[in-house]
Design a protein around this motif. Structure first.
Motif, mmCIF file in Angstrom:
data_model
loop_
_atom_site.group_PDB
_atom_site.id
_atom_site.type_symbol
_atom_site.label_atom_id
_atom_site.label_comp_id
_atom_site.label_asym_id
_atom_site.label_seq_id
_atom_site.Cartn_x
_atom_site.Cartn_y
_atom_site.Cartn_z
ATOM 1 N N ASP B 346 32.597 57.108 -50.136
ATOM 2 C CA ASP B 346 31.792 57.148 -48.911
ATOM 3 C C ASP B 346 30.307 57.077 -49.239
ATOM 4 O O ASP B 346 29.536 56.398 -48.562
ATOM 5 C CB ASP B 346 32.057 58.450 -48.138
ATOM 6 C CG ASP B 346 33.494 58.539 -47.644
ATOM 7 O OD1 ASP B 346 34.158 57.486 -47.588
ATOM 8 O OD2 ASP B 346 33.938 59.649 -47.326
ATOM 9 N N ALA B 347 29.915 57.798 -50.291
ATOM 10 C CA ALA B 347 28.506 57.820 -50.677
ATOM 11 C C ALA B 347 28.058 56.423 -51.094
ATOM 12 O O ALA B 347 26.966 55.973 -50.743
ATOM 13 C CB ALA B 347 28.280 58.822 -51.808
ATOM 14 N N ALA B 348 28.922 55.724 -51.814
ATOM 15 C CA ALA B 348 28.573 54.375 -52.266
ATOM 16 C C ALA B 348 28.389 53.455 -51.069
ATOM 17 O O ALA B 348 27.446 52.672 -50.997
ATOM 18 C CB ALA B 348 29.672 53.840 -53.184
ATOM 19 N N LYS B 349 29.283 53.591 -50.098
ATOM 20 C CA LYS B 349 29.211 52.744 -48.912
ATOM 21 C C LYS B 349 27.930 53.041 -48.126
ATOM 22 O O LYS B 349 27.231 52.136 -47.680
ATOM 23 C CB LYS B 349 30.442 53.015 -48.039
ATOM 24 C CG LYS B 349 30.824 51.824 -47.196
ATOM 25 C CD LYS B 349 32.172 52.019 -46.526
ATOM 26 C CE LYS B 349 32.221 51.212 -45.244
ATOM 27 N NZ LYS B 349 32.862 51.917 -44.149
ATOM 28 N N PHE B 350 27.631 54.324 -47.995
ATOM 29 C CA PHE B 350 26.457 54.734 -47.234
ATOM 30 C C PHE B 350 25.179 54.191 -47.859
ATOM 31 O O PHE B 350 24.247 53.794 -47.168
ATOM 32 C CB PHE B 350 26.406 56.260 -47.172
ATOM 33 C CG PHE B 350 25.272 56.805 -46.348
ATOM 34 C CD1 PHE B 350 25.369 56.835 -44.967
ATOM 35 C CD2 PHE B 350 24.117 57.278 -46.945
ATOM 36 C CE1 PHE B 350 24.328 57.336 -44.195
ATOM 37 C CE2 PHE B 350 23.074 57.778 -46.184
ATOM 38 C CZ PHE B 350 23.185 57.808 -44.805
ATOM 39 N N ALA B 351 25.149 54.174 -49.206
ATOM 40 C CA ALA B 351 23.927 53.761 -49.904
ATOM 41 C C ALA B 351 23.716 52.258 -49.854
ATOM 42 O O ALA B 351 22.671 51.761 -50.248
ATOM 43 C CB ALA B 351 23.966 54.250 -51.353
ATOM 44 N N GLU B 352 24.715 51.521 -49.346
ATOM 45 C CA GLU B 352 24.575 50.062 -49.309
ATOM 46 C C GLU B 352 23.513 49.588 -48.324
ATOM 47 O O GLU B 352 22.891 48.558 -48.516
ATOM 48 C CB GLU B 352 25.912 49.415 -48.924
ATOM 49 C CG GLU B 352 26.805 49.159 -50.119
ATOM 50 C CD GLU B 352 28.224 48.824 -49.691
ATOM 51 O OE1 GLU B 352 28.430 48.472 -48.520
ATOM 52 O OE2 GLU B 352 29.114 48.944 -50.543
ATOM 53 N N SER B 353 23.333 50.326 -47.227
ATOM 54 C CA SER B 353 22.391 49.865 -46.200
ATOM 55 C C SER B 353 20.946 50.052 -46.649
ATOM 56 O O SER B 353 20.656 50.816 -47.557
ATOM 57 C CB SER B 353 22.619 50.626 -44.899
ATOM 58 O OG SER B 353 23.942 50.499 -44.498
ATOM 59 N N GLU B 354 20.084 49.358 -45.951
ATOM 60 C CA GLU B 354 18.650 49.456 -46.220
ATOM 61 C C GLU B 354 18.117 50.838 -45.872
ATOM 62 O O GLU B 354 18.642 51.515 -45.005
ATOM 63 C CB GLU B 354 17.908 48.438 -45.345
ATOM 64 C CG GLU B 354 17.973 47.024 -45.860
ATOM 65 C CD GLU B 354 17.361 46.872 -47.237
ATOM 66 O OE1 GLU B 354 16.187 47.251 -47.398
ATOM 67 O OE2 GLU B 354 18.056 46.398 -48.154
ATOM 68 N N GLY B 355 17.048 51.229 -46.500
ATOM 69 C CA GLY B 355 16.394 52.477 -46.132
ATOM 70 C C GLY B 355 16.290 53.404 -47.317
ATOM 71 O O GLY B 355 16.969 53.231 -48.318
ATOM 72 N N MET B 356 15.409 54.385 -47.203
ATOM 73 C CA MET B 356 15.224 55.333 -48.294
ATOM 74 C C MET B 356 16.295 56.405 -48.226
ATOM 75 O O MET B 356 16.652 56.857 -47.154
ATOM 76 C CB MET B 356 13.858 55.978 -48.170
ATOM 77 C CG MET B 356 12.739 55.043 -48.579
ATOM 78 S SD MET B 356 11.139 55.848 -48.389
ATOM 79 C CE MET B 356 10.780 55.421 -46.705
ATOM 80 N N GLU B 369 15.439 55.665 -41.935
ATOM 81 C CA GLU B 369 15.236 54.271 -41.528
ATOM 82 C C GLU B 369 14.069 54.172 -40.569
ATOM 83 O O GLU B 369 13.825 55.078 -39.778
ATOM 84 C CB GLU B 369 16.482 53.749 -40.793
ATOM 85 C CG GLU B 369 17.698 53.624 -41.664
ATOM 86 C CD GLU B 369 18.934 53.248 -40.862
ATOM 87 O OE1 GLU B 369 20.008 53.171 -41.466
ATOM 88 O OE2 GLU B 369 18.817 53.056 -39.630
ATOM 89 N N LYS B 370 13.400 53.050 -40.626
ATOM 90 C CA LYS B 370 12.356 52.785 -39.651
ATOM 91 C C LYS B 370 13.039 52.092 -38.475
ATOM 92 O O LYS B 370 13.796 51.143 -38.660
ATOM 93 C CB LYS B 370 11.304 51.869 -40.273
ATOM 94 C CG LYS B 370 10.024 51.878 -39.505
ATOM 95 C CD LYS B 370 8.825 51.550 -40.384
ATOM 96 C CE LYS B 370 7.583 51.714 -39.527
ATOM 97 N NZ LYS B 370 6.384 51.914 -40.292
ATOM 98 N N ARG B 371 12.811 52.591 -37.279
ATOM 99 C CA ARG B 371 13.432 51.947 -36.121
ATOM 100 C C ARG B 371 12.796 50.584 -35.872
ATOM 101 O O ARG B 371 11.586 50.423 -36.025
ATOM 102 C CB ARG B 371 13.208 52.777 -34.862
ATOM 103 C CG ARG B 371 13.990 54.045 -34.809
ATOM 104 C CD ARG B 371 13.789 54.669 -33.429
ATOM 105 N NE ARG B 371 14.175 56.064 -33.421
ATOM 106 C CZ ARG B 371 15.418 56.492 -33.304
ATOM 107 N NH1 ARG B 371 16.408 55.632 -33.213
ATOM 108 N NH2 ARG B 371 15.682 57.776 -33.296
ATOM 109 N N ALA B 372 13.605 49.633 -35.418
ATOM 110 C CA ALA B 372 13.068 48.323 -35.062
ATOM 111 C C ALA B 372 12.110 48.464 -33.874
ATOM 112 O O ALA B 372 11.087 47.790 -33.810
ATOM 113 C CB ALA B 372 14.206 47.367 -34.727
#
Lengths: 439, 439
Positions: B346-356, B369-372
């Motif tokens: 789960d942690a690996a999957k979560f870390a795939e997206s953009e963001g700090m 995440e920065k909101r669009a």
């Protein structure tokens, strides 16, 4: 893993070892001489990482344990050990320090020397917090091979680089003994890293008499009721596991490089609470400050703020509590989603509170409330006006009442920003390690 | 309940009744005369609330149904009924209107007259949407007592005062027939109010062949597959139940007083989308506009905004979609809470997206995440640039592309604020009623 190359960086060379041997012998003679004057003392022995052969190159501490008979009263135990410490170290600038009980610290030829009292007791019959140490020393002396001792050194450096080495409450990291236990359990550095990279929630390292509520338990081999991980914060355990994943899965990773992060959210969304401190024991202040930060973070979450991390800074004069938030400013109004209109008893209960009520398109009751505080600064000031209600430890109340300041975002002092820079920096290693681990 | 006193307000007096009787007779003669020219027509009869004796004092509509044999083709059905309507009403300013199919409306002596075609079919063999009406009329004529007819009138007024009377999509409220069914089922106004005040989620009024997904189902007594509540919005059903609770539990409540609310959140947190319309059927535009508002509200929720209510205004020239939000401005950054570090996959999957990514004090991964878009205006403008992706009905796309405006808070036009004032007003009755109901 290039464990061979890495070891060269952490194993002390012969000259260092010889210098340490001389200092240790000298200190033992001085302490033994003074200890001989007191019939309460049953022995003096070397302890800690020096005695176990696991000290880090360039960072030796020499611990001398003064062992008392178990019948010696606490008051005399403290007084006599203090006299032995100060008298033996009289030429080396001795000073009193506190862990669970007082001990004497000095500096001999550039090496820190600690003269620590303990009771000479059997396993499990502990009277003072240091009583386990001689048993730990004996265990590691007997069980660790030469290679494993060096692997302990490598692991300690790995932890240190990541800021998670040290059991003191200011760090809440891994003690030297915990590092030794890990190496002993897994057989070596590489094995420990590979196993910890894949460790499961609820795992226990070693033999445990019961279930502990830390994510991972690290059992003291001489006491199956003692979980060494109890002193390690969950965040630090998480950083350790992620560091292990990085080293295990990234061929270019090094135990000496924690990859300082380029990503930072900046200080705009940080709030800092600052107040003075007295001359209390620093360990005590650290503990209180940490509990205060946790309690205040909880209050802020209840007030609608999202806390990413909090951090504590303590120096001789002041305590700083830092809160990294999603945003230090949140909407003035908040919508509480209530029950479906047709859930009659629930709906009646929901409508009891203050606020305007709407019926949503989905037929639920919605209450629109005005928040008491919609800036982190205002909420923190409110919390500080009644520190007890927020769960801030009583020992800090008078310091807070004497004057606590709240600073937000751009107005935070540069010195604090420098000291706490890691607060706003992302835990970068997470990316690579977490991603690879899932492949 | 003072049902007796209340009834006086809604029952038409003898003079009104006599005037209506005359108008109805006159209209029947005119329509029958024209209908006689076409062999396709098998009968002409009065329908609607006039025929059932449930019309509201001062608000009579006279519906005349022109019944066709079931073999008449659709095209001829439409053409002949149109001719009969226009020819019979030639002296009374006839015009074409649309429900599910076209009909003719006129005004005779100040009374609205509708000449509506339908097929003369047996129960369940419906060909056009109006075919059920003569059956409804027969049922209510036969089954409603004189007292119940007046109770229907009282219920209609009760619904009307609350803005939830009328099945048209602009209202999504209770049809006159639904009001009749409710009175018939519960036996009278007081019984209906008391039962509806305590109705449970999932209840069915009448006999149903299957389960419906409305919170309460109101079955058509002549068709156990037809749920009259399908045309009623959940919000309106909720307002009805709350209104019933108020009347049932508050001795001072009146069916004629919906308590206009003094509480309002003001317009600061409202966003309005406005665009032109063509000459499409208003029912169609209303339906599309409602679906568009729902779709856009959903997109705004996904974008981090909380929508309290949305509302649609349609006039001859333009469509307005209004969104009442918790706040039209939300924090620029958002924290996503991920899995525990030790939940490796789960942690690996979560870390795939953009963001700090951070490790939280509880050892969970957090992504910042920065909101669009962090203002409602910006997000709405973004949605309007690709109306299809947001789920806005295709029929509105060209109107939106021709130019849609987004206005927020203080800059909303006064005329819109007046027309949609109820949007920002709390549903006040909820308080009293919901509280008492739980006692």
């Amino acid at each position: 893993m290039n464990t061979g190359d890495w070891l060269k960086e952490v194993v002390p060379d012969d000259a260092q070892t010889e210098a340490n041997r001389k200092t240790a012998g000298h200190v033992m003679r001085l302490v033994s001489k003074e200890a001989g004057k007191y019939p309460d003392v049953v022995g003096v022995e070397l302890g800690g990482s020096y005695a176990k052969g696991t000290w880090l190159a360039g960072e030796t501490d020499i611990d001398v344990f003064v062992k008392f008979g178990r019948g010696v009263p606490d008051e005399r135990f403290r007084r006599v050990s203090r006299e032995i410490g100060f008298d033996s170290m009289v030429d080396y600038n001795p000073g009193e320090r506190y862990a669970d009980h007082p001990y004497v610290e000095a500096a001999v030829d550039g090496t820190v020397v600690n003269v620590v009292p303990c009771y000479d007791v059997e396993l499990g019959e502990w009277k003072s917090a240091a009583d386990r140490s001689p048993h730990h020393t004996r265990l590691m002396r007997e069980r660790l091979t030469e290679n494993q001792r060096n692997d302990v050194r490598l692991l300690k450096r790995f932890l240190k680089v990541r800021g998670i080495y040290g059991a003191q409450i200011a760090v809440q990291g891994f003690s030297g003994y915990a590092a030794e236990v890990i190496i002993l359990h897994f057989g070596g550095f590489e094995g420990a890293v590979r196993e910890m990279a894949n460790i499961k929630l609820g795992a226990t390292i070693g033999k445990s008499a019961r279930k502990f509520d830390t994510p991972v338990a690290i059992m003291d081999p001489i006491d199956e009721n003692r979980n060494l991980a109890a002193a390690i914060s969950n965040r630090n355990m998480g950083l350790f596991v992620l560091g292990c994943r990085e080293l295990a899965y990234n061929p270019e990773a090094s135990p000496f490089d924690a990859r300082s992060s380029a990503s930072s959210v900046g200080w705009d969304n940080v709030a800092v609470v600052k107040f003075g401190r007295g001359d209390e024991n620093s360990e005590i202040i650290w503990g209180q400050a940490r509990r205060a930060a946790s309690a205040m973070a909880r209050q802020m979450e209840l007030g609608g703020f999202t806390i990413i991390r909090h951090k504590v800074l303590v120096d001789d004069e002041r305590v700083c509590l830092l809160f990294l938030t999603e945003s230090v400013r949140i909407p003035e109004r908040v919508v509480r989603v209530g029950p479906d209109v047709l859930r009659q008893a629930d709906a009646a209960k929901f409508a009891e509170s203050e606020g305007m009520v709407w019926v949503s398109p989905e037929m639920r009751l919605l209450r629109v409330e005005k928040r008491a505080h919609h800036t982190a600064g205002a909420l923190l000031r409110h919390i500080l006006r009644d520190p007890g209600r927020a769960g801030i430890p009583a020992g800090l109340h008078h310091h807070i009442r004497r004057g606590a300041s709240v600073t937000v975002g751009g107005r935070i002092a540069q010195s604090i920003k420098e000291e706490a820079a890691e607060l706003v920096s992302a835990d970068e290693a997470v990316f690579y390690a977490a991603r690879r681990a899932g492949e």
